[in-house]
Design an enzyme around this catalytic site. Structure first.
Site, PDB file in Angstrom:
ATOM      1  N   ARG A 110       0.856  -1.200   0.000  1.00 23.86           N
ATOM      2  CA  ARG A 110       0.000   0.000   0.000  1.00 23.86           C
ATOM      3  C   ARG A 110       0.884   1.241   0.000  1.00 23.86           C
ATOM      4  O   ARG A 110       2.098   1.151   0.117  1.00 23.86           O
ATOM      5  CB  ARG A 110      -0.874   0.003   1.256  1.00 23.86           C
ATOM      6  CG  ARG A 110      -0.004  -0.051   2.514  1.00 23.86           C
ATOM      7  CD  ARG A 110      -0.794   0.033   3.789  1.00 23.86           C
ATOM      8  NE  ARG A 110       0.117  -0.031   4.928  1.00 23.86           N
ATOM      9  CZ  ARG A 110      -0.237   0.108   6.180  1.00 23.86           C
ATOM     10  NH1 ARG A 110      -1.512   0.288   6.494  1.00 23.86           N
ATOM     11  NH2 ARG A 110       0.644   0.052   7.153  1.00 23.86           N
ATOM     12  N   GLU A 149      -1.285   7.960   5.715  1.00 21.89           N
ATOM     13  CA  GLU A 149       0.169   8.069   5.915  1.00 21.89           C
ATOM     14  C   GLU A 149       0.936   8.217   4.601  1.00 21.89           C
ATOM     15  O   GLU A 149       1.753   7.379   4.229  1.00 21.89           O
ATOM     16  CB  GLU A 149       0.679   6.866   6.704  1.00 21.89           C
ATOM     17  CG  GLU A 149       0.127   6.816   8.109  1.00 21.89           C
ATOM     18  CD  GLU A 149       0.823   5.807   9.012  1.00 21.89           C
ATOM     19  OE1 GLU A 149       1.409   4.845   8.490  1.00 21.89           O
ATOM     20  OE2 GLU A 149       0.778   5.983  10.232  1.00 21.89           O
ATOM     21  N   CYS A 154       8.219   8.384  -6.263  1.00 22.15           N
ATOM     22  CA  CYS A 154       8.093   7.642  -7.514  1.00 22.15           C
ATOM     23  C   CYS A 154       9.034   8.279  -8.535  1.00 22.15           C
ATOM     24  O   CYS A 154       9.091   9.504  -8.644  1.00 22.15           O
ATOM     25  CB  CYS A 154       6.652   7.714  -8.001  1.00 22.15           C
ATOM     26  SG  CYS A 154       6.432   6.891  -9.593  1.00 22.15           S
ATOM     27  N   GLU A 306      -4.206   7.485  15.409  1.00 22.54           N
ATOM     28  CA  GLU A 306      -3.950   6.067  15.662  1.00 22.54           C
ATOM     29  C   GLU A 306      -2.991   5.930  16.839  1.00 22.54           C
ATOM     30  O   GLU A 306      -2.089   6.750  17.006  1.00 22.54           O
ATOM     31  CB  GLU A 306      -3.270   5.400  14.462  1.00 22.54           C
ATOM     32  CG  GLU A 306      -4.088   5.306  13.210  1.00 22.54           C
ATOM     33  CD  GLU A 306      -3.298   4.621  12.077  1.00 22.54           C
ATOM     34  OE1 GLU A 306      -2.339   3.878  12.368  1.00 22.54           O
ATOM     35  OE2 GLU A 306      -3.633   4.857  10.908  1.00 22.54           O
ATOM     36  N   TRP A 314       5.177  -4.514  14.292  1.00 20.23           N
ATOM     37  CA  TRP A 314       6.191  -4.151  13.297  1.00 20.23           C
ATOM     38  C   TRP A 314       7.458  -3.590  13.924  1.00 20.23           C
ATOM     39  O   TRP A 314       8.438  -3.353  13.248  1.00 20.23           O
ATOM     40  CB  TRP A 314       5.623  -3.178  12.269  1.00 20.23           C
ATOM     41  CG  TRP A 314       4.934  -1.980  12.851  1.00 20.23           C
ATOM     42  CD1 TRP A 314       3.591  -1.845  13.067  1.00 20.23           C
ATOM     43  CD2 TRP A 314       5.533  -0.769  13.323  1.00 20.23           C
ATOM     44  NE1 TRP A 314       3.319  -0.623  13.642  1.00 20.23           N
ATOM     45  CE2 TRP A 314       4.492   0.054  13.807  1.00 20.23           C
ATOM     46  CE3 TRP A 314       6.842  -0.293  13.395  1.00 20.23           C
ATOM     47  CZ2 TRP A 314       4.712   1.318  14.348  1.00 20.23           C
ATOM     48  CZ3 TRP A 314       7.064   0.964  13.936  1.00 20.23           C
ATOM     49  CH2 TRP A 314       6.008   1.760  14.402  1.00 20.23           C
ATOM     50  N   GLU A 354      -0.979  -7.770   9.502  1.00 19.13           N
ATOM     51  CA  GLU A 354      -1.232  -7.181  10.817  1.00 19.13           C
ATOM     52  C   GLU A 354      -2.081  -8.068  11.723  1.00 19.13           C
ATOM     53  O   GLU A 354      -2.667  -7.589  12.691  1.00 19.13           O
ATOM     54  CB  GLU A 354      -1.834  -5.787  10.642  1.00 19.13           C
ATOM     55  CG  GLU A 354      -0.767  -4.827  10.155  1.00 19.13           C
ATOM     56  CD  GLU A 354      -1.241  -3.423   9.878  1.00 19.13           C
ATOM     57  OE1 GLU A 354      -2.466  -3.224   9.739  1.00 19.13           O
ATOM     58  OE2 GLU A 354      -0.385  -2.535   9.768  1.00 19.13           O
ATOM     59  N   HIS A 357      -1.100  -7.749  15.279  1.00 22.01           N
ATOM     60  CA  HIS A 357      -1.006  -6.383  15.810  1.00 22.01           C
ATOM     61  C   HIS A 357      -2.062  -6.220  16.907  1.00 22.01           C
ATOM     62  O   HIS A 357      -3.167  -6.742  16.803  1.00 22.01           O
ATOM     63  CB  HIS A 357      -1.258  -5.386  14.680  1.00 22.01           C
ATOM     64  CG  HIS A 357      -0.916  -3.967  15.021  1.00 22.01           C
ATOM     65  ND1 HIS A 357      -1.650  -3.213  15.916  1.00 22.01           N
ATOM     66  CD2 HIS A 357       0.081  -3.155  14.583  1.00 22.01           C
ATOM     67  CE1 HIS A 357      -1.109  -1.995  16.000  1.00 22.01           C
ATOM     68  NE2 HIS A 357      -0.061  -1.936  15.210  1.00 22.01           N
TER      69      HIS A 357
HETATM   70  C1  GLA Z   1       0.046   2.734  10.528  1.00 23.10           C
HETATM   71  C2  GLA Z   1      -1.107   2.595   9.544  1.00 23.10           C
HETATM   72  C3  GLA Z   1      -2.140   1.631   9.982  1.00 23.10           C
HETATM   73  C4  GLA Z   1      -1.525   0.407  10.589  1.00 23.10           C
HETATM   74  C5  GLA Z   1      -0.657   0.805  11.738  1.00 23.10           C
HETATM   75  C6  GLA Z   1      -0.042  -0.364  12.472  1.00 23.10           C
HETATM   76  O1  GLA Z   1      -0.077   3.756  11.402  1.00 23.10           O
HETATM   77  O2  GLA Z   1      -1.707   3.832   9.255  1.00 23.10           O
HETATM   78  O3  GLA Z   1      -2.926   1.288   8.867  1.00 23.10           O
HETATM   79  O4  GLA Z   1      -0.792  -0.275   9.635  1.00 23.10           O
HETATM   80  O5  GLA Z   1       0.394   1.593  11.253  1.00 23.10           O
HETATM   81  O6  GLA Z   1       0.696   0.043  13.578  1.00 23.10           O
HETATM   82 ZN    ZN Z   2       5.379   8.380 -10.992  1.00 27.21          ZN
END
Ligand code: GLA
Ligand code: ZN
Length: 660
Positions: A110, A149, A154, A306, A314, A354, A357
């Site tokens: 992602r 985030e 690129c 968050e 992670w 995750e 998590h």
């Molecule tokens: C980031 C992402 C979330 C998730 C958390 C896990 O902050 O925005 O989607 O992956 O990390 O800690």
């Molecule tokens: Zn590009």
């Protein structure tokens, strides 16, 4: 004040449970018990919202949003652009990023779309429009969360062409660009825009101003993408409000620039509590520094978007928050100016990256699990604190944190390629001020300094003419400025300033830099206070500057190097300037030095502490309006006034009344 609410809840991924209505029903029941009032939906829902190209299915999302709303839970709705469906990435390769080594990625993960691709923008526009048409004026949706985030870069041909256009706008001509980049070095004069390529491991990396401009460009691309998504929604939903979730010490985007395009600043906070290299207090301060950075974005309350109720999966080691830390972290967030405590995530995923998590609800679905009971307790406390919502913090001290400066500073060869330790430098100033209970904000060089008593300028290597003048004017009218070593070295193009440095500040400081020496890790040089000065003896490290005092209007040395050929040169000096004064710190010192230095400076400037008396070691106090939070970040009970705080506990006062 009625109706005010601190947001409590977080990321909710019901799209992973659509075949389990029993679980979706349990979610609502448990959310109510945990006093959840807000969830973030849709962050990663694209493959369900548009399972095939042009086939949209938003009904399930509408049902979830409205069912939550009927139960008193409101929605922050995300646009799904951070993670695209497989069909899209396969059919249209241009949406996949090209890495710095010029290899196009396969479909994966992602936050890796090409932000320039017109095709990607078109696909994002269509899904965003659908969401805006359906939920744009829905009272259940309180805020729009653009993408997730944002970050990375690129290097595809579309992005290269866009970079060249960006450079044309910035410089006008190749002649101007060559001059600004000092491209003649190693005979790199460009004679055609097409010759310019983004930095690459097998390509250009010696023209440091090019690398700096690439960082600026990438940052601008993300901001442009954010604006494009925001405007797509806004066209249909003119009253919509927007946020974007920002990250810990994130380097890739100039957040001060990005912040201007959103209504509310928000960030994702994942401290590594209980790591062996740090005390709980140190982790708390590290987190506090980020809270204050995100408060500074808009100089008003922000959202914690968050955080983990328990642990992440992670970090190098997945460590559980010890009992009490979730509460300490939540209340700290509010103390520093947040209007929310939101988690990633409400319910743990069953599979993929995750699945292990932390979440409020784990795979056992139990409400007697610690992650749930502690979350519910936080929920209750946030309700008690509802009145603090939207209350601002006071202005006391500002620390300059400027993304462009950081990029230029870290992108330059020398004087210490073993690491400049920029954050470490900031942290030493921050920690000392925070331990004094002084409110700290962060500012960049475009900031208005009005209202602060103190401005700290750590390693401002890239110093603009305008900001140098602003600092002088600030001191002139009574402010206190603290400037460290390695400031005022280059201009916006990373061209070294000619003549005396710190550029633009020699008059303010009453001295000029003559040399700077890089130090090996662990190498120190001792410094001794001059007679009559109360500063402690200190150890200088990392970089040691030598300064010559101005001959006509010299600074007054407070501490002198005491070793080698540095002996007798100022380590710390002060200079009166107009109605104010400027301090000069020639090196990075040990922690004890900053504590003593800022303790005295705060008194001298008249910055009032959050808690009027000295606090036990490891106990931190923070003021937000008339609320004062005192947090015991130690492993033992601590006595504060006539209160005994158990380990990790917080006491909150509103004026003279203790709330809890
Ligand atoms: C980031 C992402 C979330 C998730 C958390 C896990 O902050 O925005 O989607 O992956 O990390 O800690
Ligand atoms: Zn590009």
């Amino acid at each position: 004040m009625q109706g005010r609410k601190l947001l409590h809840g977080g990321d909710y991924n019901p799209e992973q449970w659509l075949d389990r209505p029993d679980i979706l029903a349990q979610d609502i029941e448990l959310m109510k018990k945990a006093r959840v009032n807000t969830v973030t939906l849709g962050v990663f829902s694209w493959s369900v919202l548009e399972p095939e190209e042009g086939v949209f299915n938003l009904d399930w999302l509408a049902d979830i949003i409205h069912n939550l709303y009927a139960n008193g839970i409101r929605t922050i709705l995300a646009t799904p652009s951070a993670a695209r469906p497989a069909w899209l990435a396969h059919k249209y390769p241009e949406v996949r990023r090209v890495r710095a080594d010029r290899v196009r990625e396969l479909y994966n993960r992602r936050q890796n779309y090409c932000y320039t691709s017109p095709l990607y923008r078109d696909k994002v526009r269509r899904i965003d429009q659908k969401l805006a048409q359906r939920f744009g004026s829905d009272p259940a949706v309180i805020l729009w969360h653009i993408s997730n985030e944002m970050g990375g870069d690129c290097h595809c041909e579309l992005c290269q062409a866009e970079f060249r256009r960006w450079l044309q706008t910035r410089y006008g001509s190749l002649q101007a660009l060559n001059k600004a980049w000092n491209a003649r070095f190693w005979s790199h004069d460009y004679t055609d825009w097409e010759q310019i390529e983004s930095p690459a491991p097998q390509g250009e990396n010696a023209v440091q101003a090019l690398a700096l401009d690439w960082k600026r460009f990438v940052s601008d691309r993300h901001i442009d993408f954010l604006k494009f998504e925001r405007d797509t929604v806004k066209e249909i939903a003119p009253n919509a409000k927007f946020t974007v979730n920002m990250m810990y010490r994130f380097d890739g985007i100039d957040y001060f620039k990005m912040e201007k395009e959103i209504d509310v600043a928000s960030w994702d906070n994942y401290p590594t509590w209980h790591k062996p290299s740090e005390t709980v207090e140190e982790t708390a301060l590290d987190t506090a520094m980020m809270h204050d950075l995100f408060y500074s974005m808009k100089d008003k309350p922000f959202l914690l978007m968050e955080s983990s109720p328990s642990f992440t999966n992670w970090q190098p080691v997945s460590k559980q928050k010890k009992p009490g830390i979730a509460e300490l972290a939540a209340l700290q967030t509010v103390a520093h100016g947040a209007d929310s405590v939101l988690y990633f995530q409400w319910r743990a995923s069953r599979g993929a990256e995750e699945k292990l998590h932390g979440a409020v609800i784990g795979h056992d679905g139990r409400e007697d699990a610690r992650s749930f009971t502690e979350t519910a307790q936080v929920g209750q406390e946030l309700e008690t604190l509802a009145e603090i919502t939207a209350v601002k913090r006071e202005k006391q001290a500002a620390i300059v944190h400027d993304w462009q400066n950081k990029w230029a500073l870290e992108g330059s060869c020398g004087p210490r390629n073993a690491g400049m330790g920029y954050w470490d430098e900031l942290k030493r100033h921050y920690n000392a001020l925070a331990r004094e209970g002084i409110a700290v904000e962060f500012v960049d060089q475009n900031a208005d300094l009005t209202g602060y008593g103190l401005v700290v300028v750590p390693m401002l290597y890239l110093l603009t003419d305008a900001f140098a003048k602003k600092l002088c004017a600030f001191a002139q009218s009574g402010g206190t400025v603290i400037v460290t070593y390695w400031s005022g070295v280059v201009d916006e193009s990373d061209l070294c300033r000619l003549g005396d440095t710190p550029y633009g500040l020699t008059e303010l400081l009453g001295l000029r830099r003559t040399e700077i020496d890089g130090m090996y890790d662990g190498e120190t040089r001792s410094c001794m206070p001059v007679a009559g000065c109360t500063l402690p003896a200190a150890q200088a490290s990392i970089l040691c500057e030598v300064a010559a005092l101005d001959e006509e209007n010299p600074a007054e040395p407070l501490s002198l190097y005491d070793e080698d050929y540095f002996a007798g040169h100022p380590a710390v000096a002060v200079h009166r300037y107009g109605k104010g004064r400027a301090y000069y710190l020639a090196s990075r010192f040990d922690e004890a030095f900053y504590r003593a230095f800022y303790h005295d400076a705060a008194k001298e400037i008249g910055l009032s502490q959050a808690w009027p008396e000295a606090l036990p070691e490891g106990v931190l106090a923070v003021r937000r309006g008339s609320f004062v939070f005192v947090q015991n970040c130690t492993e033992q009970p601590a006595t504060v006034g006539n209160t005994v705080l158990e380990r990790y506990r917080t006491a909150v006062w509103k004026g003279k009344d203790r709330i809890f």
